[in-house]
Enzyme design. Sequence first.
Site, mmCIF file in Angstrom:
data_model
loop_
_atom_site.group_PDB
_atom_site.id
_atom_site.type_symbol
_atom_site.label_atom_id
_atom_site.label_comp_id
_atom_site.label_asym_id
_atom_site.label_seq_id
_atom_site.Cartn_x
_atom_site.Cartn_y
_atom_site.Cartn_z
ATOM 1 N N ARG A 122 0.870 -1.065 0.040
ATOM 2 C CA ARG A 122 0.110 0.061 0.001
ATOM 3 C C ARG A 122 1.071 1.433 0.378
ATOM 4 O O ARG A 122 1.688 1.631 0.815
ATOM 5 C CB ARG A 122 -1.212 -0.180 1.037
ATOM 6 C CG ARG A 122 -1.788 1.416 1.764
ATOM 7 C CD ARG A 122 -2.848 1.490 2.396
ATOM 8 N NE ARG A 122 -3.918 0.642 1.691
ATOM 9 C CZ ARG A 122 -5.338 0.745 2.207
ATOM 10 N NH1 ARG A 122 -5.009 1.504 3.428
ATOM 11 N NH2 ARG A 122 -6.349 0.265 1.676
ATOM 12 N N HIS A 149 -7.144 0.479 -6.563
ATOM 13 C CA HIS A 149 -7.719 -0.131 -5.713
ATOM 14 C C HIS A 149 -8.218 -1.738 -6.260
ATOM 15 O O HIS A 149 -9.155 -1.265 -5.775
ATOM 16 C CB HIS A 149 -8.447 0.619 -4.515
ATOM 17 C CG HIS A 149 -8.500 -0.209 -3.534
ATOM 18 N ND1 HIS A 149 -7.743 -1.077 -2.825
ATOM 19 C CD2 HIS A 149 -9.322 -0.032 -1.966
ATOM 20 C CE1 HIS A 149 -7.850 -1.564 -1.132
ATOM 21 N NE2 HIS A 149 -8.236 -0.673 -1.339
ATOM 22 N N GLN A 152 -10.139 -3.937 -3.963
ATOM 23 C CA GLN A 152 -11.554 -3.426 -3.425
ATOM 24 C C GLN A 152 -12.718 -3.716 -4.599
ATOM 25 O O GLN A 152 -13.631 -4.244 -4.494
ATOM 26 C CB GLN A 152 -11.397 -1.847 -3.071
ATOM 27 C CG GLN A 152 -12.017 -1.498 -3.051
ATOM 28 C CD GLN A 152 -12.784 -1.029 -1.092
ATOM 29 O OE1 GLN A 152 -12.157 -1.591 -0.595
ATOM 30 N NE2 GLN A 152 -14.155 -2.250 -1.177
ATOM 31 N N ASP A 244 -17.414 7.282 -2.019
ATOM 32 C CA ASP A 244 -16.214 6.921 -0.915
ATOM 33 C C ASP A 244 -16.001 7.908 -0.671
ATOM 34 O O ASP A 244 -16.558 9.409 -1.100
ATOM 35 C CB ASP A 244 -14.792 6.786 -2.203
ATOM 36 C CG ASP A 244 -13.641 6.550 -1.296
ATOM 37 O OD1 ASP A 244 -13.978 6.328 -0.039
ATOM 38 O OD2 ASP A 244 -12.661 6.168 -1.634
ATOM 39 N N CYS A 284 -16.263 2.018 -0.212
ATOM 40 C CA CYS A 284 -15.085 0.927 0.355
ATOM 41 C C CYS A 284 -14.987 0.917 1.840
ATOM 42 O O CYS A 284 -14.354 0.236 1.573
ATOM 43 C CB CYS A 284 -13.960 1.158 -0.988
ATOM 44 S SG CYS A 284 -13.224 3.181 -0.229
ATOM 45 N N ARG A 312 -13.678 -8.239 0.678
ATOM 46 C CA ARG A 312 -12.163 -8.117 0.529
ATOM 47 C C ARG A 312 -11.656 -9.254 1.132
ATOM 48 O O ARG A 312 -10.609 -10.247 0.599
ATOM 49 C CB ARG A 312 -11.797 -7.636 1.598
ATOM 50 C CG ARG A 312 -12.293 -5.923 0.874
ATOM 51 C CD ARG A 312 -11.375 -5.078 -0.069
ATOM 52 N NE ARG A 312 -10.246 -5.188 0.107
ATOM 53 C CZ ARG A 312 -9.770 -4.487 0.723
ATOM 54 N NH1 ARG A 312 -10.160 -3.091 0.728
ATOM 55 N NH2 ARG A 312 -8.506 -4.519 -0.389
HETATM 56 N N1 CP Z 1 -11.661 -0.005 1.720
HETATM 57 C C1 CP Z 1 -10.481 -0.234 2.482
HETATM 58 O O1 CP Z 1 -9.292 -0.820 1.944
HETATM 59 O O2 CP Z 1 -9.927 -0.075 3.923
HETATM 60 P P1 CP Z 1 -9.022 0.339 4.536
HETATM 61 O O3 CP Z 1 -8.100 1.386 4.698
HETATM 62 O O4 CP Z 1 -9.177 -0.159 6.285
HETATM 63 O O5 CP Z 1 -7.688 -1.244 4.504
HETATM 64 N N1 NVA Z 2 -10.590 7.111 -1.472
HETATM 65 C C1 NVA Z 2 -9.398 6.368 -0.117
HETATM 66 C C2 NVA Z 2 -9.694 4.373 0.072
HETATM 67 C C3 NVA Z 2 -9.575 4.050 1.159
HETATM 68 C C4 NVA Z 2 -9.944 2.952 1.221
HETATM 69 C C5 NVA Z 2 -8.317 6.838 0.020
HETATM 70 O O1 NVA Z 2 -6.900 6.687 -0.663
HETATM 71 O O2 NVA Z 2 -8.064 7.147 1.228
#
Ligand code: CP
Ligand code: NVA
Length: 326
Positions: A122, A149, A152, A244, A284, A312
Amino acid sequence: MNLPAAHPSEPAKSIAEGLKGRDFLALADITAAELAYLLDLAVRLKVLQKEGGQYAPLAGKTLAMIFEKPSTRTRVSFEVGMTQLGGQALFLSRNDLQLGRGETIADTARVLSRYVDAIMIRAYSHQQVVELARAATVPVINGLTDFAHPCQALADLLTLREAFGRLEGLKLAYVGDGNNVAHSLIVGAAKMGLHVAVATPEGYAPHPTVMETARECAQVSGGSVTWTTDPVEAVSGAHAVYTDVWASMGQEEEAEARKAVFAPYQVNAGLMAKADPQAVFLHCLPAHRGEEVTDEVIDGPQSVVFDQAENRLHVQKAILVALLGA
Ligand code: CP
Ligand code: NVA
């Protein structure tokens, strides 16, 4: 224990062969047949887990998980998924790695590849993840970048398929910021034959290359992809409404200014009423309640956000099994 038998229409063994050793960085790199295969595998793994079955094809395998940003779902579902499949996961925060002191991402990839069987990352920069994958000799999985992502989106598609028994022909409205989550969702949905209607403020549309890719995919699948600034137009008659956060991780300084821009895009009971009466609500997570979505919607009967979060786990187990060729 073995997995329950594959559905007769499951694509041939060659799809499984083709996924072995691959990276999972963006849905643009995955064919519609491969996506369908991963969704079917996720369902089989989910059924087995619900029945209390054990399936440990990743015994002795290790997944390294690099996190530059916080996470609840991604971290826990990958770690639990590896454990359920008989393997183990290592949590590595950027600042605990020499990466935080300037070791290059490529050298990090080369070293980790000597120890582990796959890497999940990540990160802020998608390009960094591409560089990591280029230098790694083991599969690399994108656990969220500023651009995409994909894990997701796979969970989102599984959740929609469970809710409606199909994907093709559904109308999916995405309302809010044209961000990483939107990018993967739009491409994945277009590949699977959905009609995707995106509503964002001017200046916050999804990246043009994403829209172009998605439109090309929709031409093949029979779906469609549209963009408007009008949330009511996008949601009208939709089978699913997705939103989101208005400010993603890394955009904290813009959060206040964005609240004013995005206020007309809040998913509330009034907006949901424009959708199909059977419509579901997706997010998400984590949600900023009272901003992009109201409590009455996210806690209401149309919300499937916790099924989405659960999925997930199942889709990522499918990705791990497929990429590790188990
Ligand atoms: N939706 C998602 O990726 O959640 P987290 O940021 O908690 O991993
Ligand atoms: N768009 C959000 C998704 C988190 C899972 C971010 O990138 O913070």
